[in-house]
Design a protein around this motif. Structure first.
Motif: not given
Ligand SMILES: O=C(O)[C@H](O)CO
Ligand SMILES: NC(=O)c1ccc[n+]([C@@H]2O[C@H](COP(=O)([O-])OP(=O)(O)OC[C@H]3O[C@@H](n4cnc5c(N)ncnc54)[C@H](O)[C@@H]3O)[C@@H](O)[C@H]2O)c1
Length: 313
Positions: A45, A228, A276
């Motif tokens: 990540w 997003r 988020h």
């Molecule tokens: O895409 C994802 O897994 C979550 O939004 C974390 O960025």
């Protein structure tokens, strides 16, 4: 088999031990700057470019989330980061669909039972029963009906709401009306009362929730952005709330994260905000999926979850 791991915030030791339990034949190590020892798989990540570049012997790279937009935008700048032919995988569900269902269902019920209105009345100490909303006037539209959007749509249909979805190709979810492609977006929006976004971030979807789209929704609509921040034009949402076209919004993702202190979104009484976390990576489920996928690759089977670099998600 050698596996390298990099995540800026996860507990690396938990992942190293967990993966080793599921793949006892593997040697798993946290990647540290300067490590250019061989590796068969990489779990990443926000990876530093030097972690992956030049590793042409990799058999797979696993993104430790569902959305791969940040990795793909890094790749645009540094194409050498993913050596040609190395497949990139992402997390498919691994416990995220249930979290998205919890989030979406609880908020839709909150709006449907008018708890937002009662909260506003409570501020004025007003005891005032309001007219019930009817399910038939509460059509829910899910933008992006993939692994997560499909499950969210199904869970809302189970509550008796009329549900429709929109994606690149038609879907066959039981009891859900499916629309596909740009030519059917208008039809999908017309009559949609609650819009839930679960699209991936691609050049085609950036800014999709703008004034033009919001104006096509039913009056007094609601918007939930779970995908997003860049999908939503924040100023257009504020304008639609102020004009009364949109009644409320629940936002989990933002163009800029953390959401800046001076953002007008914080102060708006009809916008709810979460930081988020609509669906986070569950280590146990994610490791099970990754171990299964690695075994499939080793056995020359074709696993699901591979990102299409052409489609951008
Ligand atoms: O895409 C994802 O897994 C979550 O939004 C974390 O960025
Ligand atoms: N807020 C969070 O905590 C959180 C957590 C996980 C995922 N997400 C976001 O959710 C997104 C969706 O995840 P998923 O696993 O369901 O992805 P997915 O790839 O399984 O589904 C994407 C869907 O969008 C559709 N789509 C893509 N481009 C399109 C276009 N141009 N026009 C119409 N439809 C289009 C696809 O057909 C598909 O149905 C992720 O990309 C990620 O950004 C957010």
């Amino acid at each position: 088999m050698d596996i390298i791991f990099h995540h800026p915030t996860f507990n690396s030791q938990q992942w190293i031990e967990g993966l080793h339990q599921k793949l006892p034949e593997a040697t798993v190590r946290q990647w540290l700057p300067g490590d250019n020892q061989p590796a068969d798989y990489a779990l990443v990540w926000h990876p530093p470019v030097e972690m992956l570049s030049g590793r042409s012997t990799l058999k797979g790279v696993f993104a430790l989330g569902a959305g791969v937009d940040s990795i793909l935008s890094q790749l645009q700048k540094h194409p050498e980061m993913l050596p040609k032919g190395v497949p990139l995988f992402r997390l498919e569900d691994t416990g995220m669909a249930l979290q998205m269902q919890e989030y979406a269902v609880s908020q839709v019920l909150h709006w449907f039972r008018r708890f937002d209105d009662y909260q506003a009345l409570k501020q004025q100490a007003k005891w005032e029963p309001l007219e019930d909303y009817r399910r038939e006037d509460f059509t829910i539209g899910v933008l992006g009906a993939g692994v997560l959007g499909g499950k969210v749509a199904e869970s809302l249909a189970a509550w008796g709401f009329p549900v429709r979805c929109w994606s690149r190709s038609k879907k066959d979810y039981l009891g859900i009306t499916s629309y596909a492609g740009a030519e059917q977006l208008g039809q999908f929006l017309s009559g949609t009362r609650v819009l839930i976004n679960l699209l991936p971030n691609t050049p085609q979807t950036v800014g999709i929730i703008n004034s033009e789209l919001l104006n096509k929704l039913a009056d007094n609509s609601y918007v939930m952005n779970l995908a997003r921040g860049v999908h939503l034009v924040e100023d257009d949402l504020l304008a639609a709330l102020d004009s009364g076209k949109v009644k409320g919004a629940m936002l989990d993702v933002f163009a800029k994260e953390p959401l800046p202190q001076n953002s007008l979104l914080w102060k708006h009484p009809r916008i709810a905000i979460t930081p988020h976390l609509a669906a986070v990576t569950r280590p146990e489920e994610a490791m099970t999926y990754i171990a299964k996928t690695i075994r499939q690759i080793e056995n020359k089977e074709s696993p699901s979850g591979q990102v299409s670099l052409d489609n951008g998600y």
